[in-house]
Design an enzyme around this catalytic site. Sequence first.
Site, PDB file in Angstrom:
ATOM      1  N   GLY A 286     -69.114  18.183 -26.823  1.00  0.00           N
ATOM      2  CA  GLY A 286     -70.336  17.761 -27.506  1.00  0.00           C
ATOM      3  C   GLY A 286     -71.020  16.625 -26.763  1.00  0.00           C
ATOM      4  O   GLY A 286     -70.384  15.891 -26.007  1.00  0.00           O
TER       5      GLY A 286
ATOM      6  N   ARG B 287     -68.331  24.246 -24.019  1.00  0.00           N
ATOM      7  CA  ARG B 287     -66.903  24.052 -24.281  1.00  0.00           C
ATOM      8  C   ARG B 287     -66.036  25.055 -23.518  1.00  0.00           C
ATOM      9  O   ARG B 287     -64.829  25.133 -23.729  1.00  0.00           O
ATOM     10  CB  ARG B 287     -66.631  24.159 -25.791  1.00  0.00           C
ATOM     11  CG  ARG B 287     -67.364  23.094 -26.603  1.00  0.00           C
ATOM     12  CD  ARG B 287     -66.985  23.129 -28.072  1.00  0.00           C
ATOM     13  NE  ARG B 287     -67.779  22.197 -28.859  1.00  0.00           N
ATOM     14  CZ  ARG B 287     -67.524  20.901 -28.984  1.00  0.00           C
ATOM     15  NH1 ARG B 287     -66.472  20.381 -28.376  1.00  0.00           N
ATOM     16  NH2 ARG B 287     -68.300  20.123 -29.715  1.00  0.00           N
TER      17      ARG B 287
ATOM     18  N   GLY C  84     -64.311  14.989 -23.901  1.00  0.00           N
ATOM     19  CA  GLY C  84     -63.416  14.581 -24.966  1.00  0.00           C
ATOM     20  C   GLY C  84     -62.072  15.269 -24.861  1.00  0.00           C
ATOM     21  O   GLY C  84     -61.625  15.655 -23.770  1.00  0.00           O
ATOM     22  N   GLU C  85     -61.458  15.478 -26.008  1.00  0.00           N
ATOM     23  CA  GLU C  85     -60.098  16.007 -26.055  1.00  0.00           C
ATOM     24  C   GLU C  85     -59.946  17.334 -25.318  1.00  0.00           C
ATOM     25  O   GLU C  85     -59.067  17.503 -24.469  1.00  0.00           O
ATOM     26  CB  GLU C  85     -59.683  16.174 -27.517  1.00  0.00           C
ATOM     27  CG  GLU C  85     -58.289  16.727 -27.713  1.00  0.00           C
ATOM     28  CD  GLU C  85     -57.973  16.979 -29.170  1.00  0.00           C
ATOM     29  OE1 GLU C  85     -56.804  17.254 -29.480  1.00  0.00           O
ATOM     30  OE2 GLU C  85     -58.898  16.921 -30.006  1.00  0.00           O
ATOM     31  N   GLY C  86     -60.814  18.305 -25.614  1.00  0.00           N
ATOM     32  CA  GLY C  86     -60.692  19.624 -25.002  1.00  0.00           C
ATOM     33  C   GLY C  86     -60.983  19.620 -23.514  1.00  0.00           C
ATOM     34  O   GLY C  86     -60.241  20.197 -22.712  1.00  0.00           O
ATOM     35  N   THR C  87     -62.074  18.966 -23.130  1.00  0.00           N
ATOM     36  CA  THR C  87     -62.480  18.936 -21.723  1.00  0.00           C
ATOM     37  C   THR C  87     -61.453  18.220 -20.862  1.00  0.00           C
ATOM     38  O   THR C  87     -61.103  18.681 -19.767  1.00  0.00           O
ATOM     39  CB  THR C  87     -63.848  18.241 -21.584  1.00  0.00           C
ATOM     40  OG1 THR C  87     -64.793  18.885 -22.439  1.00  0.00           O
ATOM     41  CG2 THR C  87     -64.346  18.309 -20.150  1.00  0.00           C
TER      42      THR C  87
ATOM     43  N   ASP D 180     -65.418  10.422 -31.795  1.00  0.00           N
ATOM     44  CA  ASP D 180     -64.291  10.259 -32.716  1.00  0.00           C
ATOM     45  C   ASP D 180     -63.337   9.146 -32.297  1.00  0.00           C
ATOM     46  O   ASP D 180     -62.508   8.707 -33.091  1.00  0.00           O
ATOM     47  CB  ASP D 180     -63.494  11.563 -32.816  1.00  0.00           C
ATOM     48  CG  ASP D 180     -64.259  12.658 -33.537  1.00  0.00           C
ATOM     49  OD1 ASP D 180     -65.218  12.321 -34.255  1.00  0.00           O
ATOM     50  OD2 ASP D 180     -63.904  13.835 -33.379  1.00  0.00           O
TER      51      ASP D 180
ATOM     52  N   MET E 160     -67.964  12.491 -39.113  1.00  0.00           N
ATOM     53  CA  MET E 160     -67.125  13.159 -38.122  1.00  0.00           C
ATOM     54  C   MET E 160     -65.728  12.539 -38.091  1.00  0.00           C
ATOM     55  O   MET E 160     -65.546  11.375 -38.429  1.00  0.00           O
ATOM     56  CB  MET E 160     -67.768  13.051 -36.742  1.00  0.00           C
ATOM     57  CG  MET E 160     -69.135  13.703 -36.632  1.00  0.00           C
ATOM     58  SD  MET E 160     -69.055  15.495 -36.605  1.00  0.00           S
ATOM     59  CE  MET E 160     -68.487  15.771 -34.926  1.00  0.00           C
TER      60      MET E 160
ATOM     61  N   ARG F 183     -62.121  14.889 -37.029  1.00  0.00           N
ATOM     62  CA  ARG F 183     -61.223  16.002 -37.342  1.00  0.00           C
ATOM     63  C   ARG F 183     -59.777  15.559 -37.461  1.00  0.00           C
ATOM     64  O   ARG F 183     -59.055  15.973 -38.365  1.00  0.00           O
ATOM     65  CB  ARG F 183     -61.325  17.087 -36.262  1.00  0.00           C
ATOM     66  CG  ARG F 183     -62.606  17.882 -36.279  1.00  0.00           C
ATOM     67  CD  ARG F 183     -62.617  18.873 -35.140  1.00  0.00           C
ATOM     68  NE  ARG F 183     -62.567  18.196 -33.842  1.00  0.00           N
ATOM     69  CZ  ARG F 183     -62.380  18.818 -32.682  1.00  0.00           C
ATOM     70  NH1 ARG F 183     -62.195  20.117 -32.659  1.00  0.00           N
ATOM     71  NH2 ARG F 183     -62.373  18.141 -31.546  1.00  0.00           N
TER      72      ARG F 183
END
Length: 235
Positions: free
Chosen positions: A10, A72, A102-105, A128, A170, A172
């Site tokens: 994002g 993503r 972020g976390e995924g990337t 986050d 926000m 998660r």
Amino acid sequence: MNVGILTGGGDCPGLNAVIRAVVRKAEKRYGTTVFGFHDGWKGILDERYEELTIERMRGTLPRGGTILGTTRDHPYMFEGGTETVTRVCSELGIDSVIVVGGEGTLSCALRLQNDGILNVIGVPKTIDNDISATEMTFGFSTAVDIATEAIDRLHTTAESHDRIMIAEVMGRHVGHIAAWAGMAGGATIVLIPEGKFNIGSVAESLIRRHNAGRWASVVVVAEGALPEEGTMALS
């Protein structure tokens, strides 16, 4: 030696400032060419990129979003993806890629590094604030400011109509935005993912407040907050 840079996940405030800083330092200090890949990892996979220069970055500092675009997607999602990464970076003479995400990337970046496919430098980006090894990720402060302002505005409406207002923010897996903004905005109750809540206890707290003559309340809920099992029916 050339370097690449991409933004994934994002968008958030500060992305263009990071890209600009990398380009200025690379060009002025080291004489290094920077290739910007469009739309995150997809830019490498689809071979869509541009050479970034100081002139190209003029005027981007105050702009929101990212001039490179973002998705993503990542190399492990596609057959032959990692081989494409190796080939494209080799053809461009890229020694390492600066990954802003972020976390995924960053998880993908770490996997590529550990698999010996690509040298990476990770820049933690997430509103986050849920990435380890850094005190505060960029984007988080702005998110807290905006959430706090929204909570401040809810107070007046709640007081005008004697209502309980619920603000979802926000978060998660962690409740940093909810906790920081909730405290700054004077929320009555803050619910976060780190601890499951009992809806009965929440209701009792609000009722006690109501019986004490405090008719208006603001409850801040992180999106990942969950009730204790058996205390609330979820559809």
